[in-house]
Write an enzyme that holds these catalytic residues in place. Sequence first.
Site, mmCIF file in Angstrom:
data_model
loop_
_atom_site.group_PDB
_atom_site.id
_atom_site.type_symbol
_atom_site.label_atom_id
_atom_site.label_comp_id
_atom_site.label_asym_id
_atom_site.label_seq_id
_atom_site.Cartn_x
_atom_site.Cartn_y
_atom_site.Cartn_z
ATOM 1 N N ALA A 3 -9.696 -8.106 -68.790
ATOM 2 C CA ALA A 3 -10.377 -9.382 -69.039
ATOM 3 C C ALA A 3 -9.439 -10.537 -68.717
ATOM 4 O O ALA A 3 -8.216 -10.409 -68.859
ATOM 5 C CB ALA A 3 -10.846 -9.476 -70.488
ATOM 6 N N ASP A 4 -10.012 -11.626 -68.280
ATOM 7 C CA ASP A 4 -9.224 -12.829 -68.019
ATOM 8 C C ASP A 4 -10.088 -14.050 -68.295
ATOM 9 O O ASP A 4 -11.256 -14.092 -67.903
ATOM 10 C CB ASP A 4 -8.729 -12.863 -66.574
ATOM 11 C CG ASP A 4 -7.668 -13.920 -66.372
ATOM 12 O OD1 ASP A 4 -6.496 -13.654 -66.702
ATOM 13 O OD2 ASP A 4 -8.000 -15.033 -65.906
#
Length: 199
Positions: A71-72
């Site tokens: 995730a970012d």
Amino acid sequence: MKEQTFILASASPRRKEILQSIGIEALIQPSNAEENMQQDILPDMLVQQLALLKAADVAKGKGSGYYVIGADTVVYDGTHIMGKPDSASHAAQVLQTLAGNWHEVYTGIAVVSTTTGKGATRVECSRVHFKPLSKAEIAAYIETGEYRDKAGGYGIQGKGALLVDRIEGDYFNIVGFPVSKFHDLLKEEFEENILAFHP
């Protein structure tokens, strides 16, 4: 849900807690992949690329039976992509820019199956409006230390909520993990249904 072990390619306690809230106890193995905060790419594409980079990095060398989650999250003010501030003064500058204005929060999520080698991504965007903030209010918030390790220099799940007067879209996305979008990704790409998963 089939017998799978989840690995979260992130050290974020917030993401771990969100996964736990839906019954997923993920192993934690932060990625060592180098993140390049490119400004010449749209934020929705950037976060998906970085999420997949992290998931693929952690998936390398793993045996079958794992789903690796990357995730970012970034903040976008319409001109600049903002990641995590690198200092208190940088965080203060970011918050001053966001004060009294709308900004967008993008989170890219990726899942890589070590069984099939397949990887897939999704992205979520939410809009956040900050109250007008005085320099004293910004300084007081910086003093809490909450800005550290937060895209845009604030955490909406903590005292950062006091800076916000309106949001549009997925709250969990602003925290850093759009869990409903994650469910859609697993269901559509891997035929896994979290609602049917009982640990």
